[in-house]
Motif scaffolding. Structure first.
Motif, PDB file in Angstrom:
ATOM      1  N   LEU A 164       1.013  -1.317   0.041  1.00 33.23           N
ATOM      2  CA  LEU A 164       0.312  -0.443   0.008  1.00 33.23           C
ATOM      3  C   LEU A 164       0.961   0.822  -0.528  1.00 33.23           C
ATOM      4  CD1 LEU A 164      -2.590  -0.768   2.689  1.00 33.23           C
ATOM      5  CD2 LEU A 164      -2.410  -1.299  -0.026  1.00 33.23           C
ATOM      6  N   THR A 165       2.325   1.087   0.422  1.00 33.95           N
ATOM      7  CA  THR A 165       2.751   2.266   0.676  1.00 33.95           C
ATOM      8  C   THR A 165       3.541   2.663  -0.941  1.00 33.95           C
ATOM      9  OG1 THR A 165       3.898   1.634   2.997  1.00 33.95           O
ATOM     10  CG2 THR A 165       5.527   3.281   1.896  1.00 33.95           C
ATOM     11  N   ILE A 166       3.946   0.901  -1.458  1.00 35.03           N
ATOM     12  CA  ILE A 166       4.261   1.773  -2.681  1.00 35.03           C
ATOM     13  C   ILE A 166       3.111   2.208  -3.878  1.00 35.03           C
ATOM     14  CG2 ILE A 166       5.104   0.401  -4.939  1.00 35.03           C
ATOM     15  CD1 ILE A 166       7.721   0.886  -3.063  1.00 35.03           C
ATOM     16  N   ARG A 212      -1.760   7.432   5.072  1.00 33.52           N
ATOM     17  CA  ARG A 212      -1.286   6.867   5.767  1.00 33.52           C
ATOM     18  C   ARG A 212      -1.999   5.901   6.595  1.00 33.52           C
ATOM     19  NH1 ARG A 212       3.572   7.969   9.197  1.00 33.52           N
ATOM     20  NH2 ARG A 212       4.165   9.073   6.932  1.00 33.52           N
ATOM     21  N   SER A 213      -3.355   6.745   6.827  1.00 35.85           N
ATOM     22  CA  SER A 213      -4.372   6.531   7.953  1.00 35.85           C
ATOM     23  C   SER A 213      -5.061   5.003   6.878  1.00 35.85           C
ATOM     24  CB  SER A 213      -5.780   7.519   7.373  1.00 35.85           C
ATOM     25  OG  SER A 213      -6.280   7.877   6.474  1.00 35.85           O
ATOM     26  N   GLU A 214      -4.912   5.069   5.677  1.00 37.70           N
ATOM     27  CA  GLU A 214      -5.622   4.311   5.107  1.00 37.70           C
ATOM     28  C   GLU A 214      -4.894   2.925   5.533  1.00 37.70           C
ATOM     29  OE1 GLU A 214      -6.428   4.122   0.651  1.00 37.70           O
ATOM     30  OE2 GLU A 214      -6.749   2.013   1.354  1.00 37.70           O
ATOM     31  N   ILE A 261      -3.286  -8.367   1.682  1.00 35.69           N
ATOM     32  CA  ILE A 261      -3.400  -6.738   2.106  1.00 35.69           C
ATOM     33  C   ILE A 261      -3.842  -5.935   0.916  1.00 35.69           C
ATOM     34  CG2 ILE A 261      -1.385  -5.427   2.423  1.00 35.69           C
ATOM     35  CD1 ILE A 261      -2.617  -4.525   4.543  1.00 35.69           C
ATOM     36  N   MET A 262      -3.941  -6.336  -0.289  1.00 31.73           N
ATOM     37  CA  MET A 262      -3.307  -6.120  -1.424  1.00 31.73           C
ATOM     38  C   MET A 262      -5.044  -6.516  -2.102  1.00 31.73           C
ATOM     39  SD  MET A 262      -0.953  -4.329  -1.638  1.00 31.73           S
ATOM     40  CE  MET A 262      -0.698  -3.494  -2.770  1.00 31.73           C
ATOM     41  N   ARG A 263      -5.244  -7.601  -1.260  1.00 33.90           N
ATOM     42  CA  ARG A 263      -6.630  -7.788  -2.282  1.00 33.90           C
ATOM     43  C   ARG A 263      -6.435  -8.740  -3.248  1.00 33.90           C
ATOM     44  NH1 ARG A 263      -9.867  -3.119   0.202  1.00 33.90           N
ATOM     45  NH2 ARG A 263      -9.870  -3.338   2.315  1.00 33.90           N
ATOM     46  N   PRO A 264      -5.646  -9.435  -3.433  1.00 34.88           N
ATOM     47  CA  PRO A 264      -5.787 -10.085  -5.061  1.00 34.88           C
ATOM     48  C   PRO A 264      -6.671 -11.053  -5.434  1.00 34.88           C
ATOM     49  CG  PRO A 264      -4.120 -11.314  -3.854  1.00 34.88           C
ATOM     50  CD  PRO A 264      -5.195  -9.941  -2.273  1.00 34.88           C
TER      51      PRO A 264
END
Lengths: 361, 257
Positions: free
Chosen positions: A110-112, A117-119, A159-162
């Protein structure tokens, strides 16, 4: 609208068409076709070197196929780099970032993607809760046990919801207790996330306990695809019958619809004339002492008990017929009074549908 | 009894032989006397003051830094890239390739120096000077950089690179966010080692510097003409620099990420 959705459901989420992979003169994967439906839990099972990891890497985009095309959700991804594919992978050695904390590892994707930040914070917490690692968010990776690292790797991919979660021998590095616990966890997470999981394993127990769709591979080819119980009960090839569970192989000859097994029995079976091979699961074989036999001949074989192993939850008996043919019998619940012991003459037979004809090896 | 005493004695004698001159150099650099001999005069920074005021010393120091900095930079980039690439191959060719890269360390510096002079003066028809010295120094420091980085890469888990790509990072993002943070310490350590080696180096410098001096050739020139105690001050400065750089480098490279 509803029609479009129905059409989407009919389409497999992942489709491989005539995909193959060669490395120079060596063929890692012969052209294969494979379709995976949304929400399924697919196991790719095979011995090491059978091409199953290559197949997974092709789906993830780390390897380009020599021929064929790969489609995910109707989109051709054959030439797409891994970072652009809607797949995420749990690597065999986990591949966690050693210079980051648990939360930083999980939040990396998600950082990439430059999420706020909050999400990121929210979704990291949510995903860590899913894999039950909330308390360890701030820990460095080195401070975790193997099982915990496994969960971090899982969370980092989830977390990437693939659209498709790929798992490469995800439990191979864990000890037996932990492996069983993680199998339960994986099933729960699969259900909770409503995801599509494809995992590679060489462990048939793992494949059977997790998957609802089984792909058995050998030497770069798919041997059989189906529901695990169907693959077990009706193996298509000799390889599948031997790789998946214990098996008896019975060879014989068919002449005008009648098969005569080398071990003796004859029975009606439609098919072309010639040599035939049948497999018989040891637990489908019936066994009793020979003196109890009715006078009429039976469809089975008579022989002598060669070995009798008690396995705790059953017994494994080896019966040798006079011509030297051996048959393995598994009894789920041996009764010690029923006169079975090494050296005893016994008769074995089976229900007609217990025999499965397989293709030539 | 005597046997037990032999080894400690040998060790003490050896240490005294090795460290004695170093200690004398440092001690005399703070001596106010005109001559490098006992008895010592008072404690003073006279020779350091004299050095700092000396144009020739300043020029030599500037030259040394103007050589050591680019040398450290270039050999760190090339050496680290080479070590990284060889490690990434993950084949049996990696180690031989690294060994070939390390060959200049086995060559006598004199041979390298002569070869460079021939190359610059005869073939390329370029003047000798700082670029020539930098070339020579890169040649001999790069293997050390490659060795340090290769040692770090030996325990590097390449799966993390695929993991980063899988999570959406481009090649460049992967390098910056995943690879670099893990090998940064080794690279900085390697750069410091290269810097210290270049600062110390004499043979290649004296052959290829053309006009002018580096710190080491400056000291050499001074020793030939006068036995001025200020060379003790230079030696002490260089000693402090190389020892501290090497200590920092050792600390950093022992880091296991």
């Amino acid at each position: 609208m509803s029609e479009a959705i129905r059409a989407g459901e009919a389409e497999p989420l992942l489709r491989l068409s005539a995909v193959s992979k060669r490395y120079g003169a060596a063929t890692a994967l012969h052209p294969i076709d494979l379709a995976v439906t949304k929400g399924s839990f697919t196991a790719i099972l095979g011995p090491s070197g059978c091409g199953k990891s290559t197949l997974l890497r092709l789906i993830a985009g780390f390897t380009e196929p020599s021929t064929g095309s790969i489609e995910i959700a109707g989109r051709d991804v054959t030439r797409l780099v891994p970072e652009k594919r809607p797949t995420n992978m749990v690597f065999q050695g986990y591949g966690l970032f050693p210079h980051m904390t648990v939360a930083e590892n999980v939040g990396f994707g998600l950082t990439i993607a430059r999420r706020s930040r909050s999400e990121i914070g929210e979704r990291v917490a949510e995903t860590l809760a899913l894999v039950r690692l909330e308390e360890l968010a701030g820990r460095p990776i080195q401070a975790l046990s193997g099982g915990q690292q496994q969960r971090v790797a899982l969370a980092r991919a989830l977390i990437m919801r693939p659209l498709i979660l790929l798992l490469d021998e995800p439990l191979a590095a864990l000890d037996l207790k932990l492996r069983q616990a993680m199998q339960t966890e994986l099933r729960r997470i699969h259900k909770e996330t409503n995801g599509t999981f494809v995992f590679v394993t060489h462990d048939q127990g793992e494949a059977f306990s997790l998957a609802d769709n089984l792909v058995v591979m050998n030497e770069g080819r798919i041997e059989q695809i189906g529901r695990p119980q169907d693959v077990y009960i009706r193996p298509k090839t000799l390889f599948v019958s031997q790789f998946v569970g214990d098996t008896n192989i019975l060879e014989g000859t068919r002449r005008s619809g009648v098969v005569e097994l080398a071990a003796g029995p004859r029975f009606a079976s439609a098919g072309p004339d010639g040599k035939v091979t049948f497999v018989l699961r040891p637990e489908t074989v019936r066994i009793r002492p020979a003196q109890d036999l009715p006078s009429s001949p039976i469809a089975g074989i008579t022989g002598t008990i060669e070995e009798l192993h008690l396995l705790g939850d059953g017994a494994r008996i080896t019966v040798t017929a006079p011509e030297g043919h051996q048959l393995i019998v598994r009894l789920p619940n041996p009764r010690f009074g029923d006169g079975l012991a090494p050296g005893i003459r016994v008769a074995v037979d089976w229900a007609d549908d217990a025999l499965t004809e397989v293709g030539a090896p | 009894m005597t046997r037990r005493l032999v080894w400690p004695l040998v060790m003490t004698a050896l240490s005294a032989f090795l460290l004695g001159p170093l200690i004398l150099v440092v001690v005399f650099s703070f001596n106010s006397n005109e001559l490098i001999s006992f008895p010592m005069g008072g404690l003073s920074l006279r020779w350091y003051h004299q050095l700092i005021g000396d144009d020739a010393f300043q020029a030599a120091l500037l030259n040394s830094l103007a050589i050591a900095l680019p040398t450290a930079f270039i050999s760190t980039v090339t050496g680290a890239l080479a070590a990284y690439t060889f490690a990434e191959w993950r084949t049996r060719f990696g180690l031989p390739a690294l060994s070939v890269l390390g060959l200049p360390v086995l060559l006598p510096p004199l041979v390298i120096a002569i070869a460079l002079v021939v190359l610059f003066a005869r073939w390329l028809d370029l003047p000798l000077g700082r670029p020539a010295v930098i070339c020579g120094h890169v040649l001999v420091t790069q293997p050390f950089v490659a060795a340090v980085v290769a040692a770090r890469m030996a325990s590097f888990d390449f799966t993390v690179l695929e993991a980063a790509r899988d999570l959406g990072a481009s090649r460049f993002q992967t390098f910056v966010k995943v690879t670099l943070p893990q090998i940064r310490a080794a690279i900085i350590g390697a750069a410091l080692i290269a810097f210290a080696l270049s600062l110390d180096e004499f043979i290649i410098a004296v052959f290829t510097i053309g006009g002018g001096n580096t710190l080491s050739t400056f000291v050499w020139g001074k020793i030939k003409t006068t036995l001025d105690p200020s060379i003790n001050a230079i030696a002490t400065i260089m000693l402090a620099m190389t020892v501290s750089l090497t200590l920092i480098a050792l600390r950093l490279t022992r880091y296991r990420g």
